[in-house]
Design a protein around this motif. Sequence first.
Motif, PDB file in Angstrom:
ATOM      1  N   ALA A  52      42.507  39.215  47.192  1.00 52.26           N
ATOM      2  CA  ALA A  52      43.425  38.349  47.323  1.00 52.26           C
ATOM      3  C   ALA A  52      42.128  36.920  47.644  1.00 52.26           C
ATOM      4  CB  ALA A  52      44.776  38.251  47.460  1.00 52.26           C
ATOM      5  N   VAL A  53      42.603  36.038  47.580  1.00 55.81           N
ATOM      6  CA  VAL A  53      41.311  35.089  47.636  1.00 55.81           C
ATOM      7  C   VAL A  53      42.702  33.382  48.495  1.00 55.81           C
ATOM      8  CG1 VAL A  53      41.908  33.585  45.419  1.00 55.81           C
ATOM      9  CG2 VAL A  53      39.871  32.892  47.678  1.00 55.81           C
ATOM     10  N   ASN A  54      42.157  32.905  49.362  1.00 56.83           N
ATOM     11  CA  ASN A  54      42.980  31.562  50.014  1.00 56.83           C
ATOM     12  C   ASN A  54      42.913  30.650  49.342  1.00 56.83           C
ATOM     13  OD1 ASN A  54      44.891  30.627  51.824  1.00 56.83           O
ATOM     14  ND2 ASN A  54      43.779  30.533  53.075  1.00 56.83           N
ATOM     15  N   THR A  55      43.677  29.998  48.321  1.00 57.52           N
ATOM     16  CA  THR A  55      43.980  28.605  47.637  1.00 57.52           C
ATOM     17  C   THR A  55      45.264  28.307  47.306  1.00 57.52           C
ATOM     18  OG1 THR A  55      42.473  28.042  45.825  1.00 57.52           O
ATOM     19  CG2 THR A  55      43.370  29.258  45.728  1.00 57.52           C
ATOM     20  N   PHE A  76      46.071  34.485  46.918  1.00 56.47           N
ATOM     21  CA  PHE A  76      46.205  34.718  45.804  1.00 56.47           C
ATOM     22  C   PHE A  76      45.762  35.797  45.366  1.00 56.47           C
ATOM     23  CE2 PHE A  76      47.752  30.792  45.681  1.00 56.47           C
ATOM     24  CZ  PHE A  76      48.475  30.630  45.438  1.00 56.47           C
ATOM     25  N   CYS A  77      46.665  37.310  44.898  1.00 57.04           N
ATOM     26  CA  CYS A  77      45.513  38.236  44.271  1.00 57.04           C
ATOM     27  C   CYS A  77      44.898  37.479  42.319  1.00 57.04           C
ATOM     28  CB  CYS A  77      46.120  39.958  43.864  1.00 57.04           C
ATOM     29  SG  CYS A  77      47.654  39.270  42.621  1.00 57.04           S
ATOM     30  N   ARG A  78      44.384  38.411  41.951  1.00 54.82           N
ATOM     31  CA  ARG A  78      44.103  37.559  40.473  1.00 54.82           C
ATOM     32  C   ARG A  78      44.944  37.260  40.082  1.00 54.82           C
ATOM     33  NH1 ARG A  78      41.531  40.773  35.705  1.00 54.82           N
ATOM     34  NH2 ARG A  78      43.329  41.382  35.802  1.00 54.82           N
ATOM     35  N   ASP A  79      46.277  38.225  39.502  1.00 53.92           N
ATOM     36  CA  ASP A  79      47.835  37.855  38.366  1.00 53.92           C
ATOM     37  C   ASP A  79      48.387  36.937  39.470  1.00 53.92           C
ATOM     38  OD1 ASP A  79      46.138  40.248  37.078  1.00 53.92           O
ATOM     39  OD2 ASP A  79      47.138  41.940  37.383  1.00 53.92           O
ATOM     40  N   CYS A  80      48.623  36.700  40.158  1.00 51.87           N
ATOM     41  CA  CYS A  80      49.217  35.976  41.258  1.00 51.87           C
ATOM     42  C   CYS A  80      49.133  34.849  40.893  1.00 51.87           C
ATOM     43  CB  CYS A  80      50.312  36.767  42.492  1.00 51.87           C
ATOM     44  SG  CYS A  80      50.704  38.080  42.066  1.00 51.87           S
ATOM     45  N   GLY A  81      47.784  34.327  40.877  1.00 53.30           N
ATOM     46  CA  GLY A  81      46.675  33.498  41.445  1.00 53.30           C
ATOM     47  C   GLY A  81      47.022  32.564  39.787  1.00 53.30           C
ATOM     48  N   ILE A 115      39.648  23.730  38.772  1.00 55.02           N
ATOM     49  CA  ILE A 115      38.314  24.301  39.731  1.00 55.02           C
ATOM     50  C   ILE A 115      39.282  25.483  40.141  1.00 55.02           C
ATOM     51  CG2 ILE A 115      37.115  23.532  41.783  1.00 55.02           C
ATOM     52  CD1 ILE A 115      36.972  20.785  40.076  1.00 55.02           C
ATOM     53  N   ARG A 116      39.722  25.033  40.735  1.00 58.19           N
ATOM     54  CA  ARG A 116      40.474  26.381  41.952  1.00 58.19           C
ATOM     55  C   ARG A 116      40.898  27.990  41.271  1.00 58.19           C
ATOM     56  NH1 ARG A 116      43.750  22.677  46.063  1.00 58.19           N
ATOM     57  NH2 ARG A 116      42.593  21.517  47.091  1.00 58.19           N
ATOM     58  N   ARG A 117      41.449  27.160  39.661  1.00 60.62           N
ATOM     59  CA  ARG A 117      41.979  28.635  39.352  1.00 60.62           C
ATOM     60  C   ARG A 117      40.553  29.598  38.794  1.00 60.62           C
ATOM     61  NH1 ARG A 117      39.715  30.792  34.804  1.00 60.62           N
ATOM     62  NH2 ARG A 117      40.959  31.616  33.413  1.00 60.62           N
ATOM     63  N   GLY A 118      39.136  29.343  39.054  1.00 67.54           N
ATOM     64  CA  GLY A 118      37.891  29.744  39.252  1.00 67.54           C
ATOM     65  C   GLY A 118      37.951  31.126  39.699  1.00 67.54           C
ATOM     66  N   LYS A 119      38.820  30.495  41.384  1.00 69.56           N
ATOM     67  CA  LYS A 119      38.496  31.022  42.389  1.00 69.56           C
ATOM     68  C   LYS A 119      39.617  32.621  42.075  1.00 69.56           C
ATOM     69  CE  LYS A 119      38.485  29.528  46.941  1.00 69.56           C
ATOM     70  NZ  LYS A 119      39.229  28.318  47.831  1.00 69.56           N
ATOM     71  N   VAL A 120      40.747  32.104  41.664  1.00 70.78           N
ATOM     72  CA  VAL A 120      41.033  34.022  41.486  1.00 70.78           C
ATOM     73  C   VAL A 120      40.875  34.991  40.002  1.00 70.78           C
ATOM     74  CG1 VAL A 120      43.142  32.476  42.591  1.00 70.78           C
ATOM     75  CG2 VAL A 120      42.791  32.677  40.405  1.00 70.78           C
ATOM     76  N   ALA A 121      40.308  33.649  39.166  1.00 76.11           N
ATOM     77  CA  ALA A 121      39.964  33.997  38.353  1.00 76.11           C
ATOM     78  C   ALA A 121      39.197  35.026  38.155  1.00 76.11           C
ATOM     79  CB  ALA A 121      39.590  33.398  36.706  1.00 76.11           C
ATOM     80  N   ARG A 122      37.847  35.027  39.607  1.00 72.32           N
ATOM     81  CA  ARG A 122      36.594  35.960  39.331  1.00 72.32           C
ATOM     82  C   ARG A 122      37.508  36.883  40.234  1.00 72.32           C
ATOM     83  NH1 ARG A 122      34.599  30.944  40.150  1.00 72.32           N
ATOM     84  NH2 ARG A 122      35.065  31.133  42.704  1.00 72.32           N
ATOM     85  N   LEU A 123      37.943  37.486  40.454  1.00 72.61           N
ATOM     86  CA  LEU A 123      38.517  38.454  41.114  1.00 72.61           C
ATOM     87  C   LEU A 123      39.244  39.514  40.883  1.00 72.61           C
ATOM     88  CD1 LEU A 123      41.183  37.358  44.544  1.00 72.61           C
ATOM     89  CD2 LEU A 123      39.569  37.222  44.465  1.00 72.61           C
ATOM     90  N   THR A 124      38.638  40.915  41.617  1.00 75.49           N
ATOM     91  CA  THR A 124      38.646  42.444  40.740  1.00 75.49           C
ATOM     92  C   THR A 124      40.566  42.411  39.644  1.00 75.49           C
ATOM     93  OG1 THR A 124      39.326  43.128  42.972  1.00 75.49           O
ATOM     94  CG2 THR A 124      36.533  43.041  41.416  1.00 75.49           C
ATOM     95  N   MET A 138      52.604  39.495  40.242  1.00 78.11           N
ATOM     96  CA  MET A 138      53.463  39.141  38.702  1.00 78.11           C
ATOM     97  C   MET A 138      52.768  39.148  37.354  1.00 78.11           C
ATOM     98  SD  MET A 138      53.500  34.832  39.180  1.00 78.11           S
ATOM     99  CE  MET A 138      53.725  34.853  40.846  1.00 78.11           C
ATOM    100  N   ASP A 139      53.581  39.104  36.173  1.00 73.43           N
ATOM    101  CA  ASP A 139      52.874  38.796  35.162  1.00 73.43           C
ATOM    102  C   ASP A 139      52.316  37.556  34.531  1.00 73.43           C
ATOM    103  OD1 ASP A 139      52.207  38.889  32.798  1.00 73.43           O
ATOM    104  OD2 ASP A 139      53.968  38.777  31.336  1.00 73.43           O
ATOM    105  N   PRO A 140      50.961  36.864  34.416  1.00 72.98           N
ATOM    106  CA  PRO A 140      50.451  35.439  34.409  1.00 72.98           C
ATOM    107  C   PRO A 140      50.872  34.403  33.470  1.00 72.98           C
ATOM    108  CG  PRO A 140      48.746  37.139  34.385  1.00 72.98           C
ATOM    109  CD  PRO A 140      49.850  38.137  34.151  1.00 72.98           C
TER     110      PRO A 140
END
Length: 172
Positions: A52-55, A76-81, A115-124, A138-140
Motif C-alpha cells: 500500500a502507498v500513503n496518499t 491504499f492498496c492498488r484496488d482500494c486506491g 497525479i496521485r492516482r499514478g502512485k496507486v496504479a503502479r502498485l502490484t 474493494m472493487d475499483p
Amino acid sequence: MPSAPFHPGAQGTPGGYAGQQAPGGSFAHGGAPVPGVPMEFTACRFCGSVPAVNTTFRGHRGLLVLMQFLSTEGPFCRDCGLGVFRHMTTRTLVQGWYGYASMIITPVTVVINLIRRGKVARLTPPQPHPYLPSRQPMDPGPRLAQRPMTWIGVGIPVALVILIIAIASSGS
C-alpha cells in the motif's frame, strides 16, 4: 509487534521477508537488511492488504456561496486506491462547479487526483497482510471514462459556458 519488510519474490526468505526478525524468531537472510527493501509493512486502510502507498485523494463540492473541501487519506492498496480515486473524482466533477472560485478549484482538484492516482496504479496486485487480518480489496469499478456521472460532470461547465455565451449574445 515489530514490522518486517515485505518483499515478494525474495529468494531464500521465508514468506518473502528479508532483513528483520520473522514471526518465529529467526532472522531471514542472517539478520542483515536487504538494500532497497522497505523496513516495514504499509497496509491498506480499507482492506489491510499489502503493498500500500500513503496518499490522499481530494474532492470539492461547490455551493453558490460556500464550498466544501473533501479528502480521503490512505494508505491504499492498488484496488482500494483506484476505487477511492474514481469515487472522489466523479463526485468532484458533478458537485464541484457551483460557485465562482469552484470553477477554478474543481479542475485543479481533478488534476491533483490524476497525479496521485499514478502512485496507486503502479502498485502490484494486493496480497493479504502476513501478520494482520485482511479483507477482500474493494472493487475499483469502471474507469472514469466509462462512468455516466463523469460525462455529466464534464458537461456541466460546457453547458454553463454555452449558456453564458447565449445570454451575452442575446443581450446585444
